[in-house]
Design a protein around this motif. Structure first.
Motif, PDB file in Angstrom:
ATOM      1  N   HIS A  40       0.685  -1.073   0.065  1.00 22.82           N
ATOM      2  CA  HIS A  40      -0.122  -0.135  -0.039  1.00 22.82           C
ATOM      3  C   HIS A  40       0.999   1.211  -0.030  1.00 22.82           C
ATOM      4  CE1 HIS A  40      -3.626   2.502   0.485  1.00 22.82           C
ATOM      5  NE2 HIS A  40      -2.787   3.099   1.482  1.00 22.82           N
ATOM      6  N   VAL A  41       0.401   2.189  -0.841  1.00 24.80           N
ATOM      7  CA  VAL A  41       1.329   3.385  -1.047  1.00 24.80           C
ATOM      8  C   VAL A  41       0.530   4.868  -0.586  1.00 24.80           C
ATOM      9  CG1 VAL A  41       2.812   2.448  -2.779  1.00 24.80           C
ATOM     10  CG2 VAL A  41       0.657   3.827  -3.411  1.00 24.80           C
ATOM     11  N   HIS A  42       1.017   5.836  -0.270  1.00 22.30           N
ATOM     12  CA  HIS A  42       0.743   7.033   0.405  1.00 22.30           C
ATOM     13  C   HIS A  42       0.119   7.813  -0.848  1.00 22.30           C
ATOM     14  CE1 HIS A  42       3.689   9.686  -1.153  1.00 22.30           C
ATOM     15  NE2 HIS A  42       4.634   8.637  -0.872  1.00 22.30           N
ATOM     16  N   SER A  43       0.451   7.619  -2.075  1.00 22.31           N
ATOM     17  CA  SER A  43      -0.001   8.499  -3.002  1.00 22.31           C
ATOM     18  C   SER A  43      -1.371   8.059  -3.853  1.00 22.31           C
ATOM     19  CB  SER A  43       1.221   8.309  -4.262  1.00 22.31           C
ATOM     20  OG  SER A  43       1.078   7.181  -4.809  1.00 22.31           O
ATOM     21  N   ALA A  44      -1.821   8.678  -4.251  1.00 21.82           N
ATOM     22  CA  ALA A  44      -3.118   8.621  -5.252  1.00 21.82           C
ATOM     23  C   ALA A  44      -2.845   7.665  -6.554  1.00 21.82           C
ATOM     24  CB  ALA A  44      -3.954   9.871  -5.432  1.00 21.82           C
TER      25      ALA A  44
ATOM     26  N   ASN B 161      -2.748  15.113   5.817  1.00 21.68           N
ATOM     27  CA  ASN B 161      -2.569  13.989   4.805  1.00 21.68           C
ATOM     28  C   ASN B 161      -2.128  12.435   5.403  1.00 21.68           C
ATOM     29  OD1 ASN B 161      -3.541  15.385   3.109  1.00 21.68           O
ATOM     30  ND2 ASN B 161      -1.729  15.467   1.764  1.00 21.68           N
ATOM     31  N   ALA B 162      -1.056  12.625   6.217  1.00 14.12           N
ATOM     32  CA  ALA B 162      -0.480  11.509   6.827  1.00 14.12           C
ATOM     33  C   ALA B 162      -1.367  10.519   8.071  1.00 14.12           C
ATOM     34  CB  ALA B 162       0.974  11.584   7.711  1.00 14.12           C
TER      35      ALA B 162
ATOM     36  N   ARG C 297      -2.556   6.621   6.761  1.00 16.10           N
ATOM     37  CA  ARG C 297      -2.498   5.467   7.920  1.00 16.10           C
ATOM     38  C   ARG C 297      -3.844   4.927   8.159  1.00 16.10           C
ATOM     39  NH1 ARG C 297      -0.130   9.711  11.508  1.00 16.10           N
ATOM     40  NH2 ARG C 297       1.731   9.966  10.692  1.00 16.10           N
ATOM     41  N   GLN C 298      -5.062   6.067   8.194  1.00 19.72           N
ATOM     42  CA  GLN C 298      -6.229   5.302   8.550  1.00 19.72           C
ATOM     43  C   GLN C 298      -6.721   4.233   7.062  1.00 19.72           C
ATOM     44  OE1 GLN C 298      -7.914   5.693  11.441  1.00 19.72           O
ATOM     45  NE2 GLN C 298      -8.874   3.537  10.469  1.00 19.72           N
TER      46      GLN C 298
END
Length: 336
Positions: A95-99, A316-317, A321-322
Motif C-alpha cells: 500500500h502506498v501513500h500516493s493517489a 494527509n499522513a 494511515r487510516q
C-alpha cells in the motif's frame, strides 16, 4: 484523480496463524500501531534491515519513505526500502501513500504479482484547493503583482491587457472526473464558471456539466478560458493534451496541471507560453522532477511552477494511515 483503478495482483487471503509481518518506516510504526485492526494473527511491524523483514507479506510506503524522491530520481533512503521489498519473496500486498501508482517501482511490483493499492481520497480536497489557488492567482494576476513588488514598483492592474477579467461566466474544462476533478468542478461552479468535463467514459458528469470523451476534447477547447488537468497517467492520458489541442485554446486561456507531467506535451506548452499564444499556467507536475535548473519554465513570467506539492498538507499522513488500516482489515479477510 479520476476513476479509481484497481490494481491486479495475488490474493491477500491470510489463513495461517503465524505472525503477519508488515514492513513500514521506523517513524510510522508507533503512529500506525494503534490503528491496526485485531486479526486472528499477531501483527509484527518491521523495518528495512530487520532480520524478519525478509518474511514480510505486506508493506506500507508512507510519505516519509519516498521523501524527496521522485519517479525519476530515487534518494538513498527510498532505495533502501525498495531493496527490502524486492528481497521479500512472500510479499503479497503493497500500500502506498500516493493517489497514483505510476512509479516504475510500483509497476514492477505489480508485474511480479504483488497487489498494489493507493490512498485514493486522502489528498483529493487539498489538491483541488491547490488547483483553485493556482487558478485564482492567475486570474487575479498575482505573478505580475509579485514581480512589481520585487522591483518596488507601484503597478495598479489598470489599462488594456492589465485589468483582470471577471471569472463569472468563464468556461473551464476539467480533464478527469475522480475525487479531485469533482471537487474542482464544484468549486468552479460556486465561483460562477461554466464547467465542461472530459473523462475516459464520456458518461455524463451531472446536470449543467457538458461531458465529452477524451477524444472529443477538440469540441470544448476553443471556448475554454481554463484547461484543468486532474486525471491519472494511463495509456489513454499519456500525451493527451497534444500540441494540436493546445492550438485550439484562446490566447487568453490558462492551463492548470495537477495530474502528471506527461499528460501534456510540455515542450509545446512552453513554446505556446513563450510566444504569448496562451495566457499562463499553474504547473505542479513536469516531464522530469525535480524540474531541471535550466528548464525555461522557471523563467516564464506567466507561469507558477510548484514543486509537485499540490497534495501536501499536515493532515494527509493521518488520513493515509487510516486508509491503510482499513484496507489491512479487508486484505486479511481476502476481500480487498
Amino acid at each position: 484523480m479520476e476513476e479509481d483503478r484497481r490494481a491486479s495482483g495475488r490474493s491477500g487471503t491470510v489463513s495461517d496463524t503465524a505472525p503477519l509481518h508488515i514492513l513500514c518506516s521506523e517513524r510510522e510504526a508507533p503512529l500506525l500501531a494503534p490503528l491496526l485492526p485485531t486479526l486472528e494473527r499477531a501483527i509484527k511491524l518491521c523495518h528495512p534491515g530487520d532480520e524478519i523483514a525478509a518474511h514480510i507479506e505486506a508493506a506500507f510506503i508512507s510519505r516519509d519513505v519516498t521523501g524527496r524522491s521522485t519517479k525519476f530520481e530515487i534518494m538513498p533512503d527510498t532505495e533502501r526500502f525498495y531493496t527490502a521489498l524486492r528481497a521479500a519473496p512472500n510479499l503479497q500486498w503493497l500500500h502506498v501513500h500516493s493517489a497514483g501508482i505510476d512509479r516504475d517501482f510500483y509497476q514492477q511490483q505489480q508485474q511480479r504479482g504483488v497487489r498494489v493499492t493507493a490512498s485514493h481520497g486522502a489528498s483529493d480536497a487539498v489538491v483541488a484547493q491547490s488547483a483553485l489557488t493556482g487558478l485564482l492567482a492567475l486570474a487575479r494576476k498575482l505573478p505580475q503583482i509579485l514581480q512589481a513588488q520585487q522591483q518596488h514598483s507601484w503597478e495598479p492592474l489598470l489599462g488594456e491587457g492589465k485589468t483582470p477579467r471577471d471569472l463569472q461566466g468563464q468556461h473551464a474544462v476539467v480533464v478527469g472526473w475522480g475525487g479531485i476533478g469533482q471537487r474542482i468542478g464544484q468549486l468552479l461552479q460556486v465561483l460562477g464558471l461554466e464547467v465542461s468535463v472530459a473523462r475516459h467514459s464520456g458518461e455524463p458528469a451531472g446536470p449543467d456539466l457538458r461531458t465529452v470523451r477524451y477524444d472529443q476534447l477538440h469540441e470544448v477547447l476553443p471556448t475554454a478560458s481554463w484547461l484543468i488537468l486532474a486525471c491519472p497517467l494511463t495509456d489513454a492520458t499519456r500525451g493527451l493534451i497534444s500540441a494540436d489541442l493546445l492550438t485550439l485554446l484562446p490566447a487568453h486561456a490558462c492551463v492548470i496541471n495537477v495530474a502528471r507531467g506527461h499528460v501534456i506535451d510540455e515542450p509545446a506548452l512552453v513554446h505556446a507560453l513563450q510566444d504569448g499564444r496562451l495566457g499562463g499556467a499553474f504547473l505542479d507536475v513536469f516531464y522530469h522532477e525535480p524540474l531541471p535548473a535550466d528548464s525555461p519554465i522557471w523563467g516564464l513570467k506567466n507561469v507558477i511552477a510548484s514543486p509537485h506539492s499540490a497534495g501536501f498538507s499536515d493532515g494527509n499522513a493521518a488520513r493515509v494511515r487510516q486508509i491503510f488500516a482499513n484496507k489491512l482489515q479487508l486484505w486479511a479477510q481476502g476481500s480487498l
